[in-house]
Scaffold this motif. Structure first.
Motif, PDB file in Angstrom:
ATOM      1  N   SER A  66       0.675  -1.060   0.197  1.00 21.83           N
ATOM      2  CA  SER A  66      -0.267   0.042  -0.102  1.00 21.83           C
ATOM      3  C   SER A  66       1.026   0.919  -0.275  1.00 21.83           C
ATOM      4  N   LEU A  85       0.630   4.029  -2.777  1.00 20.19           N
ATOM      5  CA  LEU A  85       0.724   5.845  -2.517  1.00 20.19           C
ATOM      6  C   LEU A  85       2.291   6.387  -2.686  1.00 20.19           C
ATOM      7  N   MET A  91      -3.713   5.251  -6.193  1.00 14.47           N
ATOM      8  CA  MET A  91      -5.068   4.474  -4.616  1.00 14.47           C
ATOM      9  C   MET A  91      -4.655   2.878  -4.788  1.00 14.47           C
ATOM     10  N   ALA A  99      -7.792   7.992   0.811  1.00 14.95           N
ATOM     11  CA  ALA A  99      -6.988   7.539   0.310  1.00 14.95           C
ATOM     12  C   ALA A  99      -7.308   7.745  -1.356  1.00 14.95           C
ATOM     13  N   ALA A 152      -4.209  10.409  -2.026  1.00 19.62           N
ATOM     14  CA  ALA A 152      -3.052   9.572  -3.237  1.00 19.62           C
ATOM     15  C   ALA A 152      -2.382  10.243  -4.649  1.00 19.62           C
ATOM     16  N   LYS A 156       0.068  13.440  -3.660  1.00 17.22           N
ATOM     17  CA  LYS A 156       1.705  12.516  -3.116  1.00 17.22           C
ATOM     18  C   LYS A 156       1.660  13.691  -1.790  1.00 17.22           C
ATOM     19  N   GLN A 201       1.719   8.775   4.369  1.00 16.15           N
ATOM     20  CA  GLN A 201       1.379   7.875   3.347  1.00 16.15           C
ATOM     21  C   GLN A 201       1.071   6.879   4.306  1.00 16.15           C
TER      22      GLN A 201
END
Lengths: 347, 592
Positions: free
Chosen positions: A51, A55, A60, A109, A113, A116, A122
């Motif tokens: 994940s 990210l 996502m 998310a 996402a 950034k 994150q």
């Protein structure tokens, strides 16, 4: 092997061992509370790491879909039980945990996402996406089997591992990911150059283990978990709901798994199936602690990390063989120590 | 139509369909059936090991790998004939299985399962990482099988070979389960009971484990020469899990469940591998998702699997297991009436600081019923366990016909002619009354697993079942002969325990609360039975709470309290003993 290499191997071993210790404690916690040997713990490691990796690409992660689908199923399961028993009062909590929370996290998310955000955000997001999977998996797979034997529960855990492995492949693909280091900081300790990432792993593990200890000793919820671990029937009699304890234990195990994943992803390339092996090594540590003792399990995990590190230097092709073969004498020793004549096997 | 004929017809149809499959099926179907046959072979071993004996193995695929790699290396590197590869593969599998079994079978329950995961993973890494085993690329160009004038090359040619082996393995397990060692294997889930009737559970576990591993080894040998290629992939943990899934889906305790499960999982996997990548838009082993969910749901809602459900579709057969006649088993002669056969001297048992039995001593004579009574917690059942070897003594001696018993394991003690019943019944609920009783006669037979698998022990088996049936009738349960023990009332189950103990041909019978849960008439029948046994010369030690039952039956009484003997003698005298009255009713002097 000279002294410098040995130091390097020790450092490596301690870093991995610290992570295995974290996982070992989570495994122990889940086993004590729910009697589940949760071999699928490794998938939480994978999901946390991957994940974060996704990210960092500004996309996502697939964890969102996993969370939404499994959460929806868990809610449906609760709905079916409520329908059958005509008891609707628990449903609001279930909707919050299984529907509202995944949607909220998914929305977050989806929104964050592409922006950034900073690494810390994150990391928090990646871990937060994994944690609710713990109680959801507990609800779907284990809660209906609360009275089954340890062996059946182990079987279910293996099946859950199998399903999550496929889901991991589906949502993250077969390629490996490695996230950039959290810090480029380095420090020399004596003759040894220690990376900031190593210190971060060791430090975080130590802090988390300390927090877990405090949680157990100082908070009501922690005490409830301990009570459930000691005696499920007794805990129920004094008003601790074993389902809630199970949910909490699985949430904690998902949290520890995801954190381990996030911490290890800058050190090792993570594939969809890497987590399983990592968690199994935590298991070896747990077994050394006889599935009961937290400090011995943590030490055992540290030992596994060191053994692995030296094994990979001496016989790199066979390091997994060496680490897993260690489990057999350990189990044997444990089993001999706890075996009584007249003990009846589970049917 | 009669049930037996109908079942035979179904079996015949299955075999006919199998025999005709190559004539009508396409290559794809036959390949699939070949895989099902190979997987069934491994699953059959698991049915015996996990489904029946209760020993979970998450490492069965590794044994397939040992068999496959052994023959692959011998035939490709050393040019040895594949037919010599078979005994070599079996020998290698046996060596690995004996070492791993010796190490892990001492583990109980979930520890065992974890241990098998450990060596399952270790071995699969060995296949992939050891130089000389070809690494992850494996060993190509394994020769195919041939006999003079015939070469096995095509899928269709292998079909008959694979299924011949699989069906022979199935027949061997059917034969094995329906026999003296088979009953012992089914008793393994209750090691206390098994050991008490002369079954060496540690050794039997190893044999069962070995047999399951050898079947996997044969599958590996076939696999290597059929595919003509060996690589580590099919011998990893994933495949071990699939084998277990097969028997869970099929019905873990059912021999035919192995084939049903293998067919279902293999068929489903093939279908899913075809359809899922299209459905999901990418390729990969997504069938694991479906399998994982399927197994979780099965364990939650239908843990019995497919076979019991299929079984119910056909009518039950109603043929009794009791043989009409057979040669009687040899019986031990009773010692002369009145001679001392059991002497307990200064028996001691400490649990930590608690002396459960403290310096107890008594004797039993042939042709005598001795009652051992005392308040709850007096140490009576502990004394039983000391005599029968279930608990080690902390001090003192037990002598039986002049021979020291203390220190001997339970299975050796029953062999000397001492049989017992348990206070909490230790029966196999799914087995019939006659089969449970036949477990008692285990020590009176000699034929082992190999004879049973080959059905060479039918004469002895008939003798054992005949003897079991005799004991069932003797205790008055003839009309329940073929009922599952679990369906009987608890009082009747205690009587089954007595019949099982009698089937062991004891000189001394130990009964732990046999009358509990019996109705008045049943108690009278039990008392008559015990008197009859005594009159034949058997010695009986009886623990019982029903004082009226005891007083009317026993020749002498020993009264225990707090682990010590407080009185001994004929019932009338003991009954008036002030110490006994105090132990049971409390001191008369403490009232207000």
């Amino acid at each position: 092997m000279n002294f410098d290499i040995a130091l390097l191997l020790i450092q490596d071993g301690i870093v991995n061992g610290a992570l295995y210790a974290l996982l070992a404690l989570a495994l122990l916690l889940v086993f004590a509370v729910s009697r589940v040997m949760f071999v699928a713990q490794g998938e939480f490691v994978t999901f946390g790491a991957l994940s974060l990796a996704v990210l960092q690409q500004g996309s996502m992660p697939g964890t969102v879909w996993l969370l939404l689908i499994l959460g929806g199923l868990a809610f449906l399961a609760d709905l079916a039980v409520a329908w059958k028993t005509k008891r609707w009062e628990g449903l609001r909590g279930s909707a919050l945990l299984n529907l509202a929370l995944p949607i909220l996290l998914g929305g977050l998310a989806y929104w964050l996402a592409p922006l950034k955000p900073p690494l810390a955000v994150q990391v928090i997001l990646a871990v937060a996406l994994v944690v609710p999977l713990g109680p959801i998996v507990y609800r779907l797979a284990f809660q209906p089997l609360a009275n089954a034997s340890v062996l059946v529960l182990l079987f279910v855990a293996v099946a859950v591992h199998y399903a999550l492995l496929g889901l991991g492949l589906l949502f993250f693909g077969a390629e490996g990911w490695r996230t950039p280091a959290f810090t480029s900081f380095r420090v020399s300790v004596g003759p040894m150059l220690v990376s900031g990432q190593s210190l971060l792993v060791i430090g975080s593990s130590a802090v988390l283990i300390l927090l877990l200890t405090l949680f157990f000793n100082r908070t009501l919820w922690g005490k409830a978990l301990r009570a459930t671990a000691v005696n499920r029937v007794g805990a129920r009699l004094v008003g601790i709901r074993t389902e809630a304890a199970g949910r909490l234990a699985f949430a904690l195990t998902a949290l520890f798994g995801a954190l381990s994943g996030v911490l290890i992803s800058p050190i090792t390339t993570i594939y969809y199936d890497t987590g399983f092996l990592i968690a199994l090594k935590g298991f070896v540590g747990t077994a050394i602690g006889a599935m009961v003792s937290y400090p011995i399990a943590a030490l055992g995990a540290l030992f596994v990390g060191l053994l692995e590190s030296f094994a990979s230097f001496e016989a790199s092709a066979l390091k997994e063989v060496i680490v897993f073969s260690l489990l057999i004498p350990v189990l044997l020793w444990r089993s001999l120590k706890t075996h009584h004549v007249g003990e009846e096997e589970e049917e | 139509m009669n049930a037996v004929l109908l079942r035979r017809a179904v079996l015949g149809l299955f075999l006919l369909a199998l025999a005709l499959a190559p004539a009508f099926g396409g290559d794809f179907t036959i390949t699939l059936l070949n895989y099902i046959g190979l997987y069934s072979l491994v699953a059959l071993g698991l049915v015996l090991l996990t489904g029946v004996a209760g020993l979970t193995s998450f490492g069965q695929a590794a044994f397939v790998g040992v068999g496959a790699y052994t023959t692959a290396i011998l035939t490709t590197r050393f040019g040895i004939s594949p037919w010599l590869g078979l005994p070599a593969a079996l020998a290698a599998t046996a060596v690995v299985a004996l070492i791993l079994g010796w190490l892990t079978l001492r583990l109980s329950g979930h520890y065992l399962a974890l241990g098998t995961i450990a060596w399952g993973i270790s071995l699969s890494y060995v296949f992939g990482n050891v130089q000389g085993l070809g690494g992850f690329n494996g060993i190509p160009e394994v020769p195919s099988l041939s006999i003079p004038g015939y070469k096995f090359e095509t899928t269709r040619q292998y079909f008959y070979l694979i299924w011949l082996v699989t069906l022979l393995a199935l027949a061997s397990i059917v034969g094995l389960l329906d026999s003296r060692p088979g009953r012992a294997i089914r008793a393994l889930r209750n090691p206390v009971m098994a050991e008490s009737f002369g079954i060496d559970t540690a050794r039997l576990k190893i044999w069962v484990f070995l047999y399951a591993a050898l079947l996997a080894g044969v599958a590996g040998w076939l696999h290597a020469h059929y595919l003509r290629f060996v690589n580590p992939g099919p011998f990893g943990l994933g495949y071990s899990l699939e084998y277990l899934f097969m028997i869970v889906v099929g019905g873990a305790g059912h021999v035919w469940g192995a084939i049903a499960g293998a067919a279902l999982i293999t068929g489903l996997k093939t279908w899913l591998q075809g359809i899922l990548p299209k459905l999901l838009g990418s390729s990969g082993q997504f069938e694991t998702i479906v399998f994982g969910i399927l197994i979780v749901l099965l364990l939650q809602y239908a843990s019995d699997g497919l076979m019991p459900w299929l079984d119910r579709l056909l009518p039950r057969r109603k043929v009794s297991r009791a043989p009409a006649e057979a040669k009687a088993l040899g019986q031990a002669a009773f010692p002369a009436r009145g001679s001392v056969i059991l002497e307990v001297e200064d028996a001691q048992k400490a649990f930590g600081g608690l002396m459960a039995v403290n310096g107890l001593g008594f004797q039993i004579k042939a042709g005598e019923i001795l009652g051992l009574i005392g308040p709850n917690g007096a140490g009576k059942s502990t004394m039983f366990n000391l005599i029968t070897g279930l608990l080690p003594m902390s001090g003192g001696q037990v002598r039986f016909q002049g021979e020291r018993l203390d220190g001997l394991p339970a299975r050796a003690i029953v062999g000397r002619g001492i049989a017992r019943t348990f206070q909490h019944v230790h029966l196999r609920p799914a087995m019939s009354v006659i089969e449970n009783v036949a477990i008692g006669a285990t020590r009176r037979g000699r034929k082992g697993m190999v004879s049973a698998a080959l059905r060479l022990e039918r004469a002895e088996e008939r003798q054992i079942l005949f003897e079991a049936a005799r004991q069932v009738r003797r205790v008055g349960l003839a009309e329940h002969m073929d009922d599952a023990v679990g369906s009987l009332a608890l009082g009747q189950q205690r009587i089954v325990e007595i019949a099982r103990a009698l089937a062991a041909d004891p000189v001394l019978l130990l009964l732990d609360e046999p009358a509990a849960g019996l109705r008045h008439q049943e108690k009278q029948a039990l008392a008559a039975l015990l008197r009859g046994l005594r009159d034949q010369g058997m010695a009986i030690l009886l623990v019982e709470h029903d004082i009226a039952f005891v007083m009317g039956l026993v020749d002498r009484l020993v009264v225990m309290d707090f682990g010590e003997k407080i009185a001994e003698g004929p019932p009338e005298r003991v009954r008036r003993d002030p110490k006994v009255i105090e132990a049971y009713l409390g001191s008369a002097g403490t009232g207000p």
